[in-house]
Write an enzyme that holds these catalytic residues in place. Structure first.
Site, mmCIF file in Angstrom:
data_model
loop_
_atom_site.group_PDB
_atom_site.id
_atom_site.type_symbol
_atom_site.label_atom_id
_atom_site.label_comp_id
_atom_site.label_asym_id
_atom_site.label_seq_id
_atom_site.Cartn_x
_atom_site.Cartn_y
_atom_site.Cartn_z
ATOM 1 N N PRO A 278 0.808 -1.222 0.000
ATOM 2 C CA PRO A 278 0.000 0.000 0.000
ATOM 3 C C PRO A 278 0.839 1.270 0.000
ATOM 4 C CG PRO A 278 0.032 -1.005 2.183
ATOM 5 C CD PRO A 278 0.735 -1.965 1.264
ATOM 6 N N ASP A 279 0.272 2.284 -0.610
ATOM 7 C CA ASP A 279 0.860 3.616 -0.477
ATOM 8 C C ASP A 279 0.745 4.072 0.971
ATOM 9 O OD1 ASP A 279 1.321 3.626 -3.103
ATOM 10 O OD2 ASP A 279 -0.163 5.138 -3.630
ATOM 11 N N PHE A 280 1.359 5.196 1.221
ATOM 12 C CA PHE A 280 1.302 5.709 2.584
ATOM 13 C C PHE A 280 -0.014 6.430 2.846
ATOM 14 C CE2 PHE A 280 4.566 6.224 5.905
ATOM 15 C CZ PHE A 280 3.808 6.880 6.854
ATOM 16 N N ARG A 281 -0.371 7.324 1.929
ATOM 17 C CA ARG A 281 -1.471 8.249 2.246
ATOM 18 C C ARG A 281 -2.747 8.027 1.441
ATOM 19 N NH1 ARG A 281 2.944 12.010 2.338
ATOM 20 N NH2 ARG A 281 3.272 12.874 4.412
ATOM 21 N N GLN B 118 14.960 2.305 -1.911
ATOM 22 C CA GLN B 118 14.454 2.920 -0.673
ATOM 23 C C GLN B 118 13.446 2.026 0.000
ATOM 24 O OE1 GLN B 118 13.831 7.451 -1.659
ATOM 25 N NE2 GLN B 118 12.875 6.175 -3.188
ATOM 26 N N ASN B 119 13.098 0.941 -0.654
ATOM 27 C CA ASN B 119 12.003 0.124 -0.153
ATOM 28 C C ASN B 119 12.472 -0.844 0.929
ATOM 29 O OD1 ASN B 119 10.486 1.470 -2.019
ATOM 30 N ND2 ASN B 119 10.697 -0.134 -3.579
ATOM 31 N N ASP C 31 10.483 -3.569 1.712
ATOM 32 C CA ASP C 31 9.638 -4.763 1.589
ATOM 33 C C ASP C 31 10.419 -6.018 1.236
ATOM 34 O OD1 ASP C 31 10.104 -4.461 -1.242
ATOM 35 O OD2 ASP C 31 8.469 -3.017 -1.308
ATOM 36 N N HIS D 144 17.280 2.158 3.064
ATOM 37 C CA HIS D 144 16.453 2.364 4.255
ATOM 38 C C HIS D 144 16.420 1.141 5.159
ATOM 39 C CE1 HIS D 144 14.155 5.918 2.261
ATOM 40 N NE2 HIS D 144 15.334 6.249 2.718
ATOM 41 N N CYS E 41 18.826 -3.140 19.140
ATOM 42 C CA CYS E 41 18.189 -2.321 20.169
ATOM 43 C C CYS E 41 18.143 -0.864 19.712
ATOM 44 C CB CYS E 41 18.988 -2.445 21.467
ATOM 45 S SG CYS E 41 18.447 -1.312 22.756
ATOM 46 N N CYS F 103 20.686 1.012 22.753
ATOM 47 C CA CYS F 103 22.135 0.785 22.837
ATOM 48 C C CYS F 103 22.700 0.173 21.561
ATOM 49 C CB CYS F 103 22.482 -0.095 24.036
ATOM 50 S SG CYS F 103 22.057 -1.850 23.831
ATOM 51 N N CYS G 167 15.617 -5.434 24.637
ATOM 52 C CA CYS G 167 17.062 -5.687 24.678
ATOM 53 C C CYS G 167 17.443 -6.335 26.005
ATOM 54 C CB CYS G 167 17.792 -4.358 24.505
ATOM 55 S SG CYS G 167 19.577 -4.464 24.672
ATOM 56 N N GLY H 53 9.953 4.402 -9.940
ATOM 57 C CA GLY H 53 9.079 4.303 -8.776
ATOM 58 C C GLY H 53 9.291 5.375 -7.737
ATOM 59 N N THR H 54 9.865 6.469 -8.144
ATOM 60 C CA THR H 54 10.058 7.561 -7.188
ATOM 61 C C THR H 54 9.943 8.878 -7.920
ATOM 62 O OG1 THR H 54 11.610 8.683 -5.705
ATOM 63 C CG2 THR H 54 12.558 7.370 -7.473
ATOM 64 N N SER H 55 9.422 9.867 -7.237
ATOM 65 C CA SER H 55 9.285 11.200 -7.824
ATOM 66 C C SER H 55 10.552 12.020 -7.629
ATOM 67 C CB SER H 55 8.102 11.927 -7.182
ATOM 68 O OG SER H 55 8.310 12.014 -5.792
#
Ligand code: ZN
Length: 282
Positions: free
Chosen positions: A100-103, A173-174, A176, A193, A201, A204, A225, A265-267
């Site tokens: 799914p998209d975010f928004r 950046q994905n 998934d 990402h 943790c 720490c 942790c 897949g990215t703007s």
């Protein structure tokens, strides 16, 4: 293919899928910029960038003006004029897999987190929010663990580039994991990402078995942790966290060596990728 596939070689298109990866990337705006600046200061050697040979050849033959269509780029690849392709991929390549998209109203991740009363969408990847309320992120993690998403034709296109010996590196950046699932070896990727394959943790930074964290998250338990009782999370890059070391050690070498850059897949509104694009223009 235009909606989720290759955006363009110089895409700046709004309204594409703002997904898990894409929104996350905006988090690095300050930390990443600082980091790059420090590297530049310490690098006194001046680097002169020259256009890739395939574009020089195209210019020499007065054919550059014809590089306006996807087919022209495909011809460059098919004819082996470009042999070191770097791909930068964002959330849009995974929407065809059902991520799914975010928004997006109704189906977007944010709409499905309302029960947790998230104050703003990005809070799900905000470390300071996470330590107080990890449940929204763990809800997303459970979804990715259990929904059985599959790679789509875009991921397999990238694998094909690799199998033909043309993929220098995929910067994604994905989070998934669909690129790995499609069979692209980790050595050919930079998961900018982070990944669910390891965990640590949040306080720490002690490593924690990812399989154990996964089992606990799936059982609605909060992994803690052993050393400091901080909350453990999969090694996904959150707001305020630096990008993986692998990103910093590779991106300069890769982009200087590359002779074709595919952005898909990215703007290009995401800071990680924009930072790289900025460096390319120096
Ligand atoms: Zn700890």
């Amino acid at each position: 293919m235009s909606s989720t596939g290759i955006s363009s070689l110089s895409a700046k298109r709004k309204g594409e899928g703002v997904g898990m990866g894409a929104d996350l990337g905006k988090s690095q705006s300050s930390s990443q910029g600082t980091s790059i600046g420090k590297e530049d200061k310490g690098n006194s050697r001046k680097t002169t960038l020259v256009p890739p040979k395939c574009l020089q050849d195209a210019k020499a033959s007065n054919a550059r003006g014809k590089l306006t269509k996807l087919q022209d780029v495909a011809a460059l690849i098919r004819n082996r004029h470009c042999r070191n392709i770097v791909v930068m991929a964002g959330a849009g390549i995974s929407t065809a897999s059902g991520i799914p998209d975010f928004r997006t109203p109704g189906t977007g991740l944010y709409d499905n987190l309302e029960e947790y009363n998230v104050p703003y969408p990005e809070a799900i990847f905000d470390e300071s929010y996470f330590v107080h309320n990890p449940l929204p992120f763990f809800s997303l993690a459970k979804k990715l663990y259990t929904e059985n998403y599959k790679p789509n034709y875009i991921h397999y296109f990238l694998r094909m580039l690799h199998e033909k010996g043309l993929l220098l590196r995929l910067y994604t950046q994905n989070i998934d994991g669909l690129e790995r699932m499609a069979g692209i070896p980790s050595i050919k990727m930079v998961e900018a990402h982070g990944t669910f394959l390891t965990a640590s943790c949040s306080s720490c930074r002690s490593p924690y078995p990812a399989s154990k964290a996964k089992a606990e998250i799936l059982s609605d338990k909060i992994p803690k942790c052993k050393r400091c009782t901080g909350i453990v999370k999969p090694d996904i890059v959150f707001f305020g966290e630096d990008l993986p070391k692998r990103f910093h050690s590779l991106y300069r070498k890769d982009f200087y060596k590359s002779d074709l850059l595919i952005v898909m897949g990215t703007s290009l509104e995401v800071n990680v990728l924009v930072t790289i694009m900025f460096i390319l223009t120096l």
